[in-house]
Scaffold this motif. Structure first.
Motif, PDB file in Angstrom:
ATOM      1  N   LEU A   8     -44.926  77.167  40.019  1.00  0.00           N
ATOM      2  CA  LEU A   8     -43.598  77.103  40.601  1.00  0.00           C
ATOM      3  C   LEU A   8     -42.774  77.595  39.285  1.00  0.00           C
ATOM      4  O   LEU A   8     -42.677  76.889  38.284  1.00  0.00           O
ATOM      5  N   LEU A  10     -38.749  78.842  38.083  1.00  0.00           N
ATOM      6  CA  LEU A  10     -37.359  78.852  38.322  1.00  0.00           C
ATOM      7  C   LEU A  10     -36.882  79.737  37.645  1.00  0.00           C
ATOM      8  O   LEU A  10     -37.121  80.213  36.550  1.00  0.00           O
ATOM      9  N   LYS A  18     -31.819  74.748  35.382  1.00  0.00           N
ATOM     10  CA  LYS A  18     -33.221  75.042  35.665  1.00  0.00           C
ATOM     11  C   LYS A  18     -34.001  74.053  34.923  1.00  0.00           C
ATOM     12  O   LYS A  18     -34.837  73.440  35.353  1.00  0.00           O
ATOM     13  N   ALA A 172     -44.585  80.439  43.527  1.00  0.00           N
ATOM     14  CA  ALA A 172     -43.283  80.344  44.153  1.00  0.00           C
ATOM     15  C   ALA A 172     -42.241  80.948  42.989  1.00  0.00           C
ATOM     16  O   ALA A 172     -42.435  79.871  41.881  1.00  0.00           O
ATOM     17  N   VAL A 174     -38.317  80.558  42.611  1.00  0.00           N
ATOM     18  CA  VAL A 174     -37.366  80.279  43.238  1.00  0.00           C
ATOM     19  C   VAL A 174     -35.659  80.546  42.364  1.00  0.00           C
ATOM     20  O   VAL A 174     -36.081  80.181  41.168  1.00  0.00           O
ATOM     21  N   GLU A 175     -35.120  80.998  42.923  1.00  0.00           N
ATOM     22  CA  GLU A 175     -33.563  81.525  42.421  1.00  0.00           C
ATOM     23  C   GLU A 175     -32.847  79.964  42.457  1.00  0.00           C
ATOM     24  O   GLU A 175     -32.553  79.498  43.671  1.00  0.00           O
ATOM     25  N   ASP A 181     -27.864  73.003  43.133  1.00  0.00           N
ATOM     26  CA  ASP A 181     -28.471  73.740  43.850  1.00  0.00           C
ATOM     27  C   ASP A 181     -29.522  72.684  44.605  1.00  0.00           C
ATOM     28  O   ASP A 181     -30.612  72.409  44.025  1.00  0.00           O
ATOM     29  N   LYS A 183     -31.268  72.622  47.388  1.00  0.00           N
ATOM     30  CA  LYS A 183     -32.710  73.243  47.668  1.00  0.00           C
ATOM     31  C   LYS A 183     -33.632  73.345  46.386  1.00  0.00           C
ATOM     32  O   LYS A 183     -34.946  72.737  46.480  1.00  0.00           O
ATOM     33  N   ALA A 184     -33.322  73.882  45.443  1.00  0.00           N
ATOM     34  CA  ALA A 184     -33.976  73.970  44.457  1.00  0.00           C
ATOM     35  C   ALA A 184     -34.489  72.664  43.866  1.00  0.00           C
ATOM     36  O   ALA A 184     -35.857  72.469  43.497  1.00  0.00           O
ATOM     37  N   ILE A 187     -37.453  71.318  45.793  1.00  0.00           N
ATOM     38  CA  ILE A 187     -38.715  71.958  45.722  1.00  0.00           C
ATOM     39  C   ILE A 187     -39.164  71.354  44.364  1.00  0.00           C
ATOM     40  O   ILE A 187     -40.584  71.383  44.246  1.00  0.00           O
TER      41      ILE A 187
END
Length: 198
Positions: A8, A10, A18, A172, A174-175, A181, A183-184, A187
């Motif tokens: 993963l 970022l 991040k 993955a 992820v932006e 954020d 959603k991030a 994750i």
């Protein structure tokens, strides 16, 4: 049920949280991480002196590590020290396979033009172990290219790295759009729960 990919990364603009997301999700587990982190070096007035590399365990609070400065902002244009990535960075990546998981924060900068590091990174990304990290954002990479005069070869390596990560079924990217954020964050927390332990 959501499948959490083993790797993963970022990405996104500077200052969007991040690294903080990763540190918050993993907490003390970072003491068991392989890989490396980069850290800003500031003077007593908060002025940026440069960037240093340390083992990833330093992010978990392990003391006693001295950083290796690879980018010196006390001169203009900023001065790079390729040896830090050629020797220390490559070694951190090679040794990472012996840890339960790894953190690489951040990558995608001028180190991509250093063959020894690039080769170690390719091997590292093919390890079976879980990896979490921060990939330099596209705009930041372009700014770095201009500021350091890196040329088109750097841009080619950077774009090839991004494309390889995006095409990898075990990865993955992820932006992250902002510090809030959600959603991030979810994750990253799910990845930490699945893979971020000894």
């Amino acid at each position: 049920m959501i499948t959490i990919k083993k790797h993963l990364f970022l990405t996104g603009p500077s200052g969007c949280g991040k690294t903080t997301m990763i540190k918050n999700a993993l907490g003390d587990s970072l003491t068991f991480a392989g890989g490396f982190i980069t850290r800003k070096s500031l003077d007593e007035n908060g002025k940026l002196l440069g960037y240093e590399m340390l083992p990833a365990a330093a992010a978990g609070g392990v003391q006693g590590f001295s950083g290796e400065r690879f980018l010196d902002y006390t001169v203009e244009p900023p001065k790079t020290d390729n040896e830090v990535f050629r020797v220390h960075g490559a070694r951190f990546l090679e040794e990472a396979q012996y840890y339960p998981f790894s953190l690489i924060d951040e990558f995608g900068g001028f180190e991509l033009i250093i063959p020894q590091f690039r080769n170690a990174l390719q091997d590292f990304l093919n390890y079976e172990q879980p990896i979490i990290g921060v990939l330099k954002g596209f705009e930041n990479a372009e700014e770095l290219r201009r500021r350091l005069g890196l040329g088109e070869k750097y841009s080619m390596y950077f774009m090839a790295l991004r494309e390889a990560l995006l095409a990898d079924p075990d990865t993955a990217v992820v932006e992250v759009e902002s510090r809030d954020d959600e959603k991030a964050k979810r994750i990253v927390e799910a990845w930490a729960a699945e893979y971020g332990h000894a």
